[in-house]
Enzyme design. Structure first.
Site, PDB file in Angstrom:
ATOM      1  N   HIS A 156     -69.395 -18.885 -10.099  1.00  0.00           N
ATOM      2  CA  HIS A 156     -70.531 -19.777 -10.402  1.00  0.00           C
ATOM      3  C   HIS A 156     -71.476 -19.148 -11.431  1.00  0.00           C
ATOM      4  O   HIS A 156     -72.678 -19.384 -11.390  1.00  0.00           O
ATOM      5  CB  HIS A 156     -71.338 -20.118  -9.145  1.00  0.00           C
ATOM      6  CG  HIS A 156     -70.499 -20.551  -7.990  1.00  0.00           C
ATOM      7  ND1 HIS A 156     -70.089 -21.849  -7.810  1.00  0.00           N
ATOM      8  CD2 HIS A 156     -69.941 -19.845  -6.960  1.00  0.00           C
ATOM      9  CE1 HIS A 156     -69.343 -21.930  -6.706  1.00  0.00           C
ATOM     10  NE2 HIS A 156     -69.227 -20.721  -6.185  1.00  0.00           N
ATOM     11  N   SER A 277     -75.735 -16.127 -41.047  1.00  0.00           N
ATOM     12  CA  SER A 277     -76.499 -17.367 -41.181  1.00  0.00           C
ATOM     13  C   SER A 277     -77.035 -17.451 -42.604  1.00  0.00           C
ATOM     14  O   SER A 277     -77.372 -16.439 -43.217  1.00  0.00           O
ATOM     15  CB  SER A 277     -77.662 -17.349 -40.188  1.00  0.00           C
ATOM     16  OG  SER A 277     -78.690 -18.209 -40.622  1.00  0.00           O
ATOM     17  N   LYS A 283     -78.651 -12.675 -38.302  1.00  0.00           N
ATOM     18  CA  LYS A 283     -77.630 -13.288 -37.449  1.00  0.00           C
ATOM     19  C   LYS A 283     -76.224 -12.779 -37.714  1.00  0.00           C
ATOM     20  O   LYS A 283     -75.810 -12.575 -38.842  1.00  0.00           O
ATOM     21  CB  LYS A 283     -77.623 -14.818 -37.627  1.00  0.00           C
ATOM     22  CG  LYS A 283     -78.789 -15.539 -37.013  1.00  0.00           C
ATOM     23  CD  LYS A 283     -78.972 -15.329 -35.526  1.00  0.00           C
ATOM     24  CE  LYS A 283     -77.972 -16.074 -34.675  1.00  0.00           C
ATOM     25  NZ  LYS A 283     -78.159 -17.507 -34.690  1.00  0.00           N
ATOM     26  N   GLU A 290     -66.142 -19.545 -31.081  1.00  0.00           N
ATOM     27  CA  GLU A 290     -66.596 -20.936 -30.933  1.00  0.00           C
ATOM     28  C   GLU A 290     -65.579 -21.913 -31.504  1.00  0.00           C
ATOM     29  O   GLU A 290     -65.333 -22.983 -30.938  1.00  0.00           O
ATOM     30  CB  GLU A 290     -67.955 -21.114 -31.620  1.00  0.00           C
ATOM     31  CG  GLU A 290     -69.057 -20.348 -30.915  1.00  0.00           C
ATOM     32  CD  GLU A 290     -70.312 -20.254 -31.761  1.00  0.00           C
ATOM     33  OE1 GLU A 290     -70.704 -21.263 -32.378  1.00  0.00           O
ATOM     34  OE2 GLU A 290     -70.909 -19.167 -31.816  1.00  0.00           O
TER      35      GLU A 290
END
Ligand code: ARG
Length: 462
Positions: A156, A277, A283, A290
């Site tokens: 969880h 970025s 970044k 992803e």
């Protein structure tokens, strides 16, 4: 170019229809398989006396010439070719004359497109199997390296129990093992030769389908001609294999993304697998993880597309079936690239043990081990569970750890509990003791690695 099927027609095809009807722009990727199928077919026609040996040789030489010209780019297909089968056959006739017109004896594009499709998919499946095997060997290497390193196990998304990193790797090893086995099953089941099914009902010509099967490396001819031209379940099986495996890859990619987050920082994904970025100079984003997570959507879509195309189609061939290719090709490309990139990213990823260690003292990871300890001392497990639950509560109230509870605290929770009775509750001792078959103890993980290695070696991947 006159169409090869124009005999009963008075009008040429409408330009829009030509474009809509053509599959040449995507099925040309199977040109090698189409030529292999034609060579096996004409070899068989020669053996059976349906064409002469001289005709056979002329046709084979013509086909090999076309193969070379396609591969070096001197043949460029257009909408006039309609599909790869006609694109090659019409060029053969243009090249060697009327003898080329004998090639299409006792076959149809209906069986031809299935021969191409099956040959092509078999080849791609072997490549994907190799990629999966490479991924498995990276996993084994890392599992070995991190067999003793302890991390947080979650359920969880909450701290649950301490586990070894090698154990996590071996969990994924099992998933990809099943992916490999599923794909091998698919390969075995699809290994039949539709050539000679012709349009749907076989032929009156004295063909030898066993010979073409042997020449093309199929286990046997497909048993029923109508099924041979109408079956697309092998593609559907492949697409579901791909979907399940992409789901596995996306689960691990998701873990990569959060292990790499600023909050976790359990790993630092290699620079070469991240992007920056355009506005935020600091970044470093885990884009590959992803994208892998995202690309699973395409592959599920590919499966749904073909399931929907096939639904309700009557026997035998219907033009709907031409829509079986683009989704299949897309899934092949996506799955293969995803496995390869994931294996490489995994190979270059190191765990930051300093960061992980900071987390091991949080979340009472050894709570279950203490309960099991009490159970070993004769306290029924349900009671032991309740006692440890009260110990957790006491720790939360005092903002401390199990070890900081005093003798008094423990006695007030349950008279059977003393500091001594807790035993060794260090995280390492807890992990080392989880020696049950399939458990997380380093020694048990090493056993799993040895079994995994032996299995992978038995596959003889390249
Ligand atoms: N391009 C077609 C396909 O991929 C080949 C079979 C065509 N057969 C026919 N009867 N129109 O399905």
């Amino acid at each position: 170019m006159a169409s090869l099927w124009g005999g009963r027609f008075e009008k040429d095809m409408d330009e829009l229809v030509k474009k809509y009807n053509a599959s040449i722009f995507f099925d040309q990727r199977m040109y090698n398989e189409d030529i292999d199928g034609s060579i096996a077919h004409v070899t068989m026609l020669g053996k059976q006396g349906i064409v002469t040996e001289a005709e056979r040789d002329q046709i084979i030489a013509g086909l090999e010439g076309i193969r070379k010209d396609i591969s070096d780019g001197s043949i460029v297909f257009t909408v006039e070719d309609e599909d790869i089968h006609m694109g090659i056959e019409s060029r053969l006739i243009a090249r060697i004359g009327d003898v080329g017109k004998k090639l299409h004896t006792a076959r149809s594009r209906n069986d031809q497109c299935q021969v191409d499709g099956r040959l092509y998919l078999k080849k791609e499946i072997r490549e994907i199997l190799n990629s999966l095997c490479c991924l498995e060997s990276v996993i084994l290497e890392k599992a070995e390296k991190y067999a003793d390193q302890i991390t947080v196990g979650f359920t969880h998304l909450q701290h649950a129990q301490p586990i070894t990193i090698g154990f996590v790797f071996m969990a994924y090893f099992q998933m990809f093992k099943r992916d490999i086995q599923r794909l091998m099953d698919t390969l075995e089941r699809m290994d039949c030769n539709p050539l000679g099914s012709c349009a749907l009902a076989g032929t009156t010509m004295p063909i030898d389908r066993h010979l073409t099967s042997q020449l093309l490396g199929f286990a046997a001819p497909c048993e029923n001609a109508m099924d041979g031209v109408s079956d697309r379940d092998y593609s559907l099986e492949f697409l579901s294999d791909a979907s399940i495996s992409m789901m596995h890859l996306s689960r691990w990619a998701e873990e990569f993304a959060w292990w790499n987050s600023s909050e976790f920082s359990y790993i630092a994904i290699d620079d070469s697998f991240c992007t920056g970025s355009s506005i935020m100079p600091q970044k470093k984003n885990p884009d590959m993880a992803e994208l892998i997570r995202g690309k699973v959507g395409r592959v599920y879509g590919d499966l749904m597309q073909l399931l929907t195309v096939m639904k309700g189609t009557p026997l035998a061939y219907n033009k709907d079936f031409q829509e079986d290719k683009e989704s299949l090709f897309d899934a092949i490309d996506t799955w293969k690239a995803t496995i390869d990139i994931f294996a490489k990213m995994l190979d270059k990823t190191e765990f930051r043990m300093d960061r992980i260690e900071q987390q091991l003292s949080r979340g009472f990871l050894n709570a279950t081990d203490i309960a099991e300890h009490f159970a070993k001392q004769g306290i029924p497990f349900r009671e032991a569970h309740a006692i440890v639950g009260r110990m957790v509560k006491a720790c939360e109230n005092k903002n401390c750890d199990f070890r900081d509870l005093t003798e008094e605290d423990l006695q007030s929770i349950d008279s059977r509990v003393t500091k001594e009775s807790l035993g060794d509750i260090s995280i390492k001792a807890c992990v080392d003791a989880r020696m049950s078959f399939g458990g997380t103890a380093p020694a048990e993980v090493r056993r799993q690695i040895a079994v995994g290695k032996a299995w992978l070696d038995s596959l003889a991947c390249q």
